[in-house]
Each structure stands twice: as C-alpha cells, then as structure tokens.
Write an enzyme that holds these catalytic residues in place. Structure first.
Site, PDB file in Angstrom:
ATOM      1  CD  GLN A 130     -37.747  34.439  -2.055  1.00 46.59           C
ATOM      2  OE1 GLN A 130     -38.592  33.831  -1.422  1.00 46.59           O
ATOM      3  NE2 GLN A 130     -37.213  33.949  -3.160  1.00 46.59           N
ATOM      4  CG  ASP A 228     -43.632  39.671  -3.981  1.00 46.82           C
ATOM      5  OD1 ASP A 228     -44.302  38.620  -4.115  1.00 46.82           O
ATOM      6  OD2 ASP A 228     -43.369  40.171  -2.862  1.00 46.82           O
ATOM      7  CB  CYS A 268     -40.248  35.712  -3.840  1.00 42.11           C
ATOM      8  SG  CYS A 268     -41.756  36.713  -3.801  1.00 42.11           S
ATOM      9  NE  ARG A 296     -36.396  31.243   0.908  1.00 46.21           N
ATOM     10  CZ  ARG A 296     -37.635  31.520   1.341  1.00 46.21           C
ATOM     11  NH1 ARG A 296     -38.616  31.654   0.478  1.00 46.21           N
ATOM     12  NH2 ARG A 296     -37.871  31.710   2.623  1.00 46.21           N
TER      13      ARG A 296
HETATM   14  N1  NVA Z   1     -44.638  40.084  -0.624  1.00 44.24           N
HETATM   15  C1  NVA Z   1     -45.188  38.778  -0.410  1.00 44.24           C
HETATM   16  C2  NVA Z   1     -44.100  37.753  -0.360  1.00 44.24           C
HETATM   17  C3  NVA Z   1     -44.566  36.344  -0.192  1.00 44.24           C
HETATM   18  C4  NVA Z   1     -43.419  35.373  -0.119  1.00 44.24           C
HETATM   19  C5  NVA Z   1     -46.004  38.771   0.888  1.00 44.24           C
HETATM   20  O1  NVA Z   1     -45.533  39.360   1.867  1.00 44.24           O
HETATM   21  O2  NVA Z   1     -47.087  38.201   0.912  1.00 44.24           O
HETATM   22  N1   CP Z   2     -41.335  32.892  -1.218  1.00 45.82           N
HETATM   23  C1   CP Z   2     -41.866  32.516  -0.040  1.00 45.82           C
HETATM   24  O1   CP Z   2     -41.444  32.944   1.022  1.00 45.82           O
HETATM   25  O2   CP Z   2     -42.866  31.613  -0.150  1.00 45.82           O
HETATM   26  P1   CP Z   2     -43.821  31.085   1.026  1.00 45.82           P
HETATM   27  O3   CP Z   2     -44.711  32.243   1.405  1.00 45.82           O
HETATM   28  O4   CP Z   2     -44.570  29.950   0.394  1.00 45.82           O
HETATM   29  O5   CP Z   2     -42.979  30.661   2.172  1.00 45.82           O
END
Ligand code: NVA
Ligand code: CP
Length: 310
Positions: A130, A228, A268, A296
C-alpha cells in the site's frame, strides 16, 4: 531483493528502478514484457480484500503468470498444518507467494522456511504494498515525469486517526525510507505495538516521527493528509471504544484547510464516510484515493517483476 515483507526489504538503490518500472507498466499496460511467463504465484489470504486481491490477480495475469488464490480456511494451514511445512510444500509447486494474514511473524516464517519470494499483502503490523503504491502516486504528481523518488524528499505527511495501525506503521517506515517527514495524530491509547518500535529501532528509524494528540498540530504544513479506518480487520471487538476515542480525529474540510494550501487527501480504502473522514473530503478535488487504488496494480507488478529476477 529476495522478499517484500516490509518497506526496508527494498534497498534504497533499487527504489528509482522500481518506481520507473511501475510507471512503465502503467504507461504500457498490456504491451510490456511478461517476466512471470510460465510461473504460478499463490496468494494465501486470511482476511477480506478487494483491492489487494484483485490487483495481484490481474497483475500476475498481465505479467504472463497464473494467479492461484487460496483462502486460508480451504487449505490445511487453516486446520493446523504448520507454516513451515506449508512453505516447503508450496515452494515445490509455485514461484512466489503473496500473503495477507494477522501475525507478521507468519509471513516472516513463510519467507524463512520456503525457497520462493514472499510478498506481504497486509499483516497486523505492516502494509508495505500500500505504502509503495501511495508513494508512487505522490511521486507521479510531484516528480513531473522524472526524479520520481527524489520528488518525495522533504515533503510532509500527516496521518490522522488510528496511529497504531498497520498503514500508519508502514507510513512511518516509508516516510523514513523516502526522506519524508511524518506527523501522526490520534488518541494516546492507540500507540504502536512494542513489536513495531523494535522494528523501527532495528532499521535505524527510532524517533523518526512526530506524535501529537492534536490533529490540527499534525496537519500544519503537511503536503498530504492521510487516514485509515478506525477499526482494522481483527479489531472488531473494540469497535465501540475506538469510535468513541477517535471521534475528534475525523478528517473534515476544516482540518484539510489547516494543512498546506493545495494539500492532498489520501486513504488506503475501504473508507467509512462519517467516521475517519467526511464524504465531502472523500469527494473533494484534493482527494486522490482512486489513483492510489489503481497504482496498487502498477507498483505490485513492478515488485513481482523485481523479485522474479532475483
Ligand atoms: N488498517 C486496515 C487496512 C485495510 C486495507 C485494516 O487492517 O483493516
Ligand atoms: N487498501 C487495501 O489493501 O484494500 P483491500 O483490503 O480491499 O485489499
């Protein structure tokens, strides 16, 4: 580069080549070489995913390879087969491994015991794919077609919200690697895990960030405001507490106005409008969230091509 488990697995001397390759793949989509021709890359996912799963599957295909998606619960790993045996067996069949899981130690063990490249597609600790795609997204804007990596140097990123999450940790690593300044704002109680502080020290980045509980202080002079979700995957039980404690940290138009004029907004994704960011900010001209998502694909293709070269 043997594996890509954390940002610093990519030596500084490779960064220019990696970013240029990502740009080349973006410009020549479908018309470039096929460095994964004849190869199969397996993807073991223990958590949900939209962007990561799709961008890797499409990316492997575009590089001439065959993606093999494996839900953890469909393979014997989910029934207790050891990580080491899984790594040794898969190494006999496939050419690379992409892993999304909880414990960071698991990706490390897969890399240590297998004999094929392993890519971290998100752990509780880090999300390096990311951050590399995000950094490329910024470099595309600031590098004016050249000096991609150098264009990041000296810029400031402000991370607002869950400052102890994988994306925040990875941005601390990334900012130090790319020569950027990073300021984080969030509740004191959601600090980074001790494991992350050890890793920072090990990489020589101890103290390489500024923390405040005041989001307005964090965004002052920032070129980028990043956030995030407040409840990362695996933290669902803490939802009520997290929403209560993080409510002063929503990225609003007022907070964006306190950053540097022309500051960009990044996330993200997936986003929860009304929690970590307002819909107005998500939809504003400052928001580059879908460029991040698209990149990505291009950056991960470049990472796989570099790993496949050995
Ligand atoms: N911090 C989030 C990022 C998702 C892409 C998670 O770990 O769920
Ligand atoms: N940003 C990201 O990693 O998204 P996903 O959880 O959809 O892969």
């Amino acid at each position: 580069m043997k594996h890509f488990l954390k940002e610093t697995d990519c030596p500084r001397s490779y960064l220019d080549g990696l970013f240029s390759l990502a740009r080349e793949y973006k410009e020549q989509r479908g018309r470039h070489g096929k460095p994964l021709a004849g190869q199969t890359w397996a993807m073991i996912f223990s958590k949900s995913s939209t962007r990561t799963r799709v961008s890797f599957e499409v990316g492997i295909h575009e590089l001439g390879g065959n993606p093999l998606f494996l839900n953890r619960n469909d393979i014997q790993l989910g029934r207790g087969e050891s990580i080491a045996d899984t790594a040794r067996v898969l190494s006999r069949f496939v050419h690379g491994l992409i892993v999304r899981t909880f414990e960071h130690a698991e990706v490390q063990q897969l890399a240590d015991t297998g004999s094929i490249p392993v890519i971290n597609a998100l752990t509780d600790l880090l999300h390096p794919c990311q951050i590399f795609a995000d950094a490329f997204t910024l470099a595309e804007r600031w590098g004016h077609g050249r000096d991609l990596v150098a264009s990041l140097r000296g810029r400031k990123i402000a991370f607002v919200g869950d400052r102890g999450c994988n994306v925040a940790n990875s941005w601390i690593m990334g900012a130090n690697l790319f020569g950027m300044k990073i300021s984080l704002a969030g509740p004191k109680s959601f600090a980074a895990a001790p494991e992350f502080n050890q890793l920072l020290a090990q990489e020589g980045f101890a103290g390489g960030y500024h923390f405040t509980t005041d989001p307005y202080e964090a965004v002052r002079d920032a070129d980028v405001v990043y956030t995030d979700v407040w409840v990362s995957m695996g933290k669902e039980e803490e939802t009520a507490d997290r929403i209560k404690l993080m409510s002063p940290y929503t990225v609003t138009p007022e907070l964006m106005a306190a950053a540097k004029p022309g500051a960009l907004f990044m996330h993200c994704l997936p986003a929860h409008a009304g929690q970590e960011v307002t819909q107005t900010v998500l939809d504003s001209p400052a928001s580059i969230i879908f460029d991040q998502a698209e990149n990505r694909l291009h950056m991960q293709k470049a990472i796989m091509a570099m790993l496949a070269k050995k």
